[in-house]
Scaffold this motif. Sequence first.
Motif, PDB file in Angstrom:
ATOM      1  N   ARG A   1       0.807  -1.220   0.000  1.00 18.35           N
ATOM      2  CA  ARG A   1       0.000   0.000   0.000  1.00 18.35           C
ATOM      3  C   ARG A   1       0.844   1.275   0.000  1.00 18.35           C
ATOM      4  NH1 ARG A   1      -5.384  -0.762   3.589  1.00 18.35           N
ATOM      5  NH2 ARG A   1      -5.977   0.965   2.207  1.00 18.35           N
ATOM      6  N   TRP A   2       2.133   1.131  -0.271  1.00 27.65           N
ATOM      7  CA  TRP A   2       2.998   2.313  -0.325  1.00 27.65           C
ATOM      8  C   TRP A   2       2.516   3.317  -1.371  1.00 27.65           C
ATOM      9  CZ3 TRP A   2       8.508  -0.321  -0.367  1.00 27.65           C
ATOM     10  CH2 TRP A   2       8.779  -0.813   0.919  1.00 27.65           C
ATOM     11  N   ASP A   3       2.272   2.828  -2.589  1.00 29.75           N
ATOM     12  CA  ASP A   3       1.871   3.741  -3.656  1.00 29.75           C
ATOM     13  C   ASP A   3       0.543   4.416  -3.342  1.00 29.75           C
ATOM     14  OD1 ASP A   3       4.074   3.511  -5.388  1.00 29.75           O
ATOM     15  OD2 ASP A   3       3.313   1.631  -6.194  1.00 29.75           O
ATOM     16  N   GLU A   4      -0.354   3.670  -2.735  1.00 32.94           N
ATOM     17  CA  GLU A   4      -1.655   4.226  -2.368  1.00 32.94           C
ATOM     18  C   GLU A   4      -1.492   5.384  -1.392  1.00 32.94           C
ATOM     19  OE1 GLU A   4      -5.724   2.646  -0.122  1.00 32.94           O
ATOM     20  OE2 GLU A   4      -4.105   1.249  -0.637  1.00 32.94           O
ATOM     21  N   TRP A   5      -0.613   5.213  -0.404  1.00 34.49           N
ATOM     22  CA  TRP A   5      -0.383   6.260   0.589  1.00 34.49           C
ATOM     23  C   TRP A   5       0.350   7.455  -0.024  1.00 34.49           C
ATOM     24  CZ3 TRP A   5      -2.058   7.834   5.128  1.00 34.49           C
ATOM     25  CH2 TRP A   5      -1.297   8.755   5.867  1.00 34.49           C
ATOM     26  N   LEU A   6       1.308   7.200  -0.884  1.00 32.18           N
ATOM     27  CA  LEU A   6       2.140   8.271  -1.420  1.00 32.18           C
ATOM     28  C   LEU A   6       1.472   9.070  -2.537  1.00 32.18           C
ATOM     29  CD1 LEU A   6       5.622   6.489  -1.640  1.00 32.18           C
ATOM     30  CD2 LEU A   6       4.861   8.143   0.077  1.00 32.18           C
ATOM     31  N   ASP A   7       0.585   8.457  -3.271  1.00 32.16           N
ATOM     32  CA  ASP A   7       0.016   9.081  -4.463  1.00 32.16           C
ATOM     33  C   ASP A   7      -0.729  10.379  -4.109  1.00 32.16           C
ATOM     34  OD1 ASP A   7      -1.207   9.769  -6.823  1.00 32.16           O
ATOM     35  OD2 ASP A   7      -2.100   7.797  -7.191  1.00 32.16           O
ATOM     36  N   PRO A   8      -0.226  11.545  -4.549  1.00 34.07           N
ATOM     37  CA  PRO A   8      -0.877  12.809  -4.191  1.00 34.07           C
ATOM     38  C   PRO A   8      -2.228  13.011  -4.870  1.00 34.07           C
ATOM     39  CG  PRO A   8       0.897  13.203  -5.747  1.00 34.07           C
ATOM     40  CD  PRO A   8       0.992  11.762  -5.357  1.00 34.07           C
ATOM     41  N   THR A   9      -2.525  12.201  -5.871  1.00 35.69           N
ATOM     42  CA  THR A   9      -3.825  12.305  -6.532  1.00 35.69           C
ATOM     43  C   THR A   9      -4.875  11.420  -5.863  1.00 35.69           C
ATOM     44  OG1 THR A   9      -3.466  10.510  -8.126  1.00 35.69           O
ATOM     45  CG2 THR A   9      -2.613  12.693  -8.698  1.00 35.69           C
ATOM     46  N   ASN A  10      -4.465  10.632  -4.902  1.00 36.49           N
ATOM     47  CA  ASN A  10      -5.393   9.751  -4.186  1.00 36.49           C
ATOM     48  C   ASN A  10      -6.005  10.520  -3.020  1.00 36.49           C
ATOM     49  OD1 ASN A  10      -6.810   7.723  -2.938  1.00 36.49           O
ATOM     50  ND2 ASN A  10      -5.000   6.587  -2.256  1.00 36.49           N
ATOM     51  N   HIS A  11      -7.268  10.885  -3.147  1.00 38.02           N
ATOM     52  CA  HIS A  11      -7.958  11.635  -2.110  1.00 38.02           C
ATOM     53  C   HIS A  11      -9.025  10.799  -1.416  1.00 38.02           C
ATOM     54  CE1 HIS A  11      -6.796  15.368  -4.687  1.00 38.02           C
ATOM     55  NE2 HIS A  11      -5.795  14.943  -3.938  1.00 38.02           N
ATOM     56  N   ASP A  12      -8.914   9.481  -1.518  1.00 41.52           N
ATOM     57  CA  ASP A  12      -9.855   8.584  -0.848  1.00 41.52           C
ATOM     58  C   ASP A  12      -9.400   8.412   0.600  1.00 41.52           C
ATOM     59  OD1 ASP A  12     -11.582   6.674   0.012  1.00 41.52           O
ATOM     60  OD2 ASP A  12     -11.138   5.213  -1.578  1.00 41.52           O
ATOM     61  N   LEU A  13      -9.673   9.418   1.404  1.00 39.59           N
ATOM     62  CA  LEU A  13      -9.155   9.443   2.766  1.00 39.59           C
ATOM     63  C   LEU A  13      -9.763   8.365   3.639  1.00 39.59           C
ATOM     64  CD1 LEU A  13      -8.975  13.299   3.379  1.00 39.59           C
ATOM     65  CD2 LEU A  13      -7.340  11.780   2.246  1.00 39.59           C
ATOM     66  N   ASP A  14     -10.986   7.968   3.372  1.00 43.82           N
ATOM     67  CA  ASP A  14     -11.615   6.906   4.164  1.00 43.82           C
ATOM     68  C   ASP A  14     -10.878   5.584   3.984  1.00 43.82           C
ATOM     69  OD1 ASP A  14     -13.528   8.621   5.168  1.00 43.82           O
ATOM     70  OD2 ASP A  14     -15.011   8.133   3.636  1.00 43.82           O
ATOM     71  N   THR A  15     -10.499   5.295   2.739  1.00 48.07           N
ATOM     72  CA  THR A  15      -9.758   4.059   2.491  1.00 48.07           C
ATOM     73  C   THR A  15      -8.361   4.140   3.078  1.00 48.07           C
ATOM     74  OG1 THR A  15     -11.018   3.629   0.476  1.00 48.07           O
ATOM     75  CG2 THR A  15      -8.917   2.494   0.706  1.00 48.07           C
ATOM     76  N   LEU A  16      -7.723   5.291   2.959  1.00 41.08           N
ATOM     77  CA  LEU A  16      -6.397   5.457   3.553  1.00 41.08           C
ATOM     78  C   LEU A  16      -6.446   5.270   5.066  1.00 41.08           C
ATOM     79  CD1 LEU A  16      -5.017   8.539   1.580  1.00 41.08           C
ATOM     80  CD2 LEU A  16      -4.248   6.167   1.402  1.00 41.08           C
ATOM     81  N   ALA A  17      -7.550   5.679   5.673  1.00 37.99           N
ATOM     82  CA  ALA A  17      -7.679   5.568   7.123  1.00 37.99           C
ATOM     83  C   ALA A  17      -7.701   4.119   7.594  1.00 37.99           C
ATOM     84  CB  ALA A  17      -8.934   6.300   7.605  1.00 37.99           C
ATOM     85  N   GLU A  18      -7.961   3.174   6.682  1.00 36.54           N
ATOM     86  CA  GLU A  18      -7.908   1.760   7.052  1.00 36.54           C
ATOM     87  C   GLU A  18      -6.510   1.368   7.534  1.00 36.54           C
ATOM     88  OE1 GLU A  18      -9.073  -0.265   3.547  1.00 36.54           O
ATOM     89  OE2 GLU A  18     -11.170   0.372   3.615  1.00 36.54           O
ATOM     90  N   LEU A  19      -5.502   2.091   7.055  1.00 36.65           N
ATOM     91  CA  LEU A  19      -4.124   1.801   7.434  1.00 36.65           C
ATOM     92  C   LEU A  19      -3.862   2.076   8.904  1.00 36.65           C
ATOM     93  CD1 LEU A  19      -2.362   3.416   4.350  1.00 36.65           C
ATOM     94  CD2 LEU A  19      -2.394   0.979   4.871  1.00 36.65           C
ATOM     95  N   PHE A  20      -4.723   2.853   9.529  1.00 38.46           N
ATOM     96  CA  PHE A  20      -4.460   3.280  10.889  1.00 38.46           C
ATOM     97  C   PHE A  20      -4.794   2.215  11.930  1.00 38.46           C
ATOM     98  CE2 PHE A  20      -5.641   7.744   9.156  1.00 38.46           C
ATOM     99  CZ  PHE A  20      -4.435   7.799   8.475  1.00 38.46           C
ATOM    100  N   ASP A  21      -5.445   1.152  11.515  1.00 38.55           N
ATOM    101  CA  ASP A  21      -5.759   0.061  12.439  1.00 38.55           C
ATOM    102  C   ASP A  21      -4.599  -0.927  12.438  1.00 38.55           C
ATOM    103  OD1 ASP A  21      -6.729  -1.993  13.947  1.00 38.55           O
ATOM    104  OD2 ASP A  21      -8.460  -2.425  12.674  1.00 38.55           O
ATOM    105  N   MET A  22      -3.792  -0.890  13.472  1.00 39.67           N
ATOM    106  CA  MET A  22      -2.615  -1.749  13.565  1.00 39.67           C
ATOM    107  C   MET A  22      -2.866  -2.988  14.418  1.00 39.67           C
ATOM    108  SD  MET A  22      -0.393  -0.223  11.705  1.00 39.67           S
ATOM    109  CE  MET A  22       0.951  -1.315  12.138  1.00 39.67           C
ATOM    110  N   SER A  23      -4.118  -3.248  14.768  1.00 40.12           N
ATOM    111  CA  SER A  23      -4.425  -4.325  15.714  1.00 40.12           C
ATOM    112  C   SER A  23      -4.024  -5.699  15.208  1.00 40.12           C
ATOM    113  CB  SER A  23      -5.920  -4.314  16.052  1.00 40.12           C
ATOM    114  OG  SER A  23      -6.710  -4.504  14.879  1.00 40.12           O
ATOM    115  N   SER A  24      -4.020  -5.899  13.896  1.00 39.91           N
ATOM    116  CA  SER A  24      -3.684  -7.223  13.360  1.00 39.91           C
ATOM    117  C   SER A  24      -2.202  -7.370  13.027  1.00 39.91           C
ATOM    118  CB  SER A  24      -4.517  -7.508  12.103  1.00 39.91           C
ATOM    119  OG  SER A  24      -4.217  -6.571  11.079  1.00 39.91           O
ATOM    120  N   ASP A  25      -1.415  -6.325  13.228  1.00 43.57           N
ATOM    121  CA  ASP A  25       0.015  -6.385  12.914  1.00 43.57           C
ATOM    122  C   ASP A  25       0.743  -7.184  13.995  1.00 43.57           C
ATOM    123  OD1 ASP A  25       2.379  -4.724  11.293  1.00 43.57           O
ATOM    124  OD2 ASP A  25       2.906  -5.224  13.352  1.00 43.57           O
ATOM    125  N   ASP A  26       1.458  -8.207  13.570  1.00 42.62           N
ATOM    126  CA  ASP A  26       2.228  -9.010  14.525  1.00 42.62           C
ATOM    127  C   ASP A  26       3.692  -9.077  14.117  1.00 42.62           C
ATOM    128  OD1 ASP A  26       2.089 -10.602  12.290  1.00 42.62           O
ATOM    129  OD2 ASP A  26       1.371 -12.398  13.342  1.00 42.62           O
TER     130      ASP A  26
END
Length: 268
Positions: A210-235
Amino acid sequence: MHAILNDMCGRFVSASPPDQVAAFFGAHVDVESLGANHNVAPTQDVYGVVAARSSDADPAAPGAAPPARSLQAGHWGLVPAWAKERKVGNRMINARSETLATQHAFKAPFKHKRLLIPMDGFYEWRPGEPGGPVDAKGKPRKQPFFIHHRDGEPHAVAGLRAAWRDRAAEDDHPDAGEQWLHSATVVTTAANATMVSVHDRMPVLVPSSRWDEWLDPTNHDLDTLAELFDMSSDDSLVMHPVSSEVNNVRNNRPDLIDEVTPGADAAS
């Protein structure tokens, strides 16, 4: 009043040379080496990976290639374009993910100016306990930990960036490029199961898919980007206690990340 909290992630390790960092992120190098730093602190310069779309690319074209990446450097502590003075950045080393879309300092960078901050690992301090070791002031001494990926790969930490023009520098630096300060802040979120025993917050770690998704300045889908903020499943994280010598920003040695017995040293 800015709702800004320096709530965590105040030190990290950036020891890899820029060409190695760039290779990991598939980026080209647009910065001179900052040198190996095992105790990076706020207000210092840090590396940042940004989107660098080629001049002939059409982001709206079907099947267009994802943005190229560029490794650059900037001041740690976001200084918004509207700031009257540079020291505003001292209060903006972290940005809480829950309020990125609403806080004045962060909502525009969240929409248009995102970056990844490479880290070899970061430090966090577990609060001291009554009856345990005390510091020079007689207060329970915090125990620092070094947190890193179990596979040894760098962290790709979500960040926001800004460019601020220092009007006061115009006379000393007639070159327009010298009048601009590029800066960044670390995006934090609720701690996952690994981190919660040390702190209730942690940096947002962006997976490579998801690097490109986060970096892309033309991507304004902030709701989808906010999915990255849930780190609960990261192990992916592991951590171990390190010497309290890391508390002093003047200390910058590779052995700062070595594991120690908690409370075994009395350095401050």
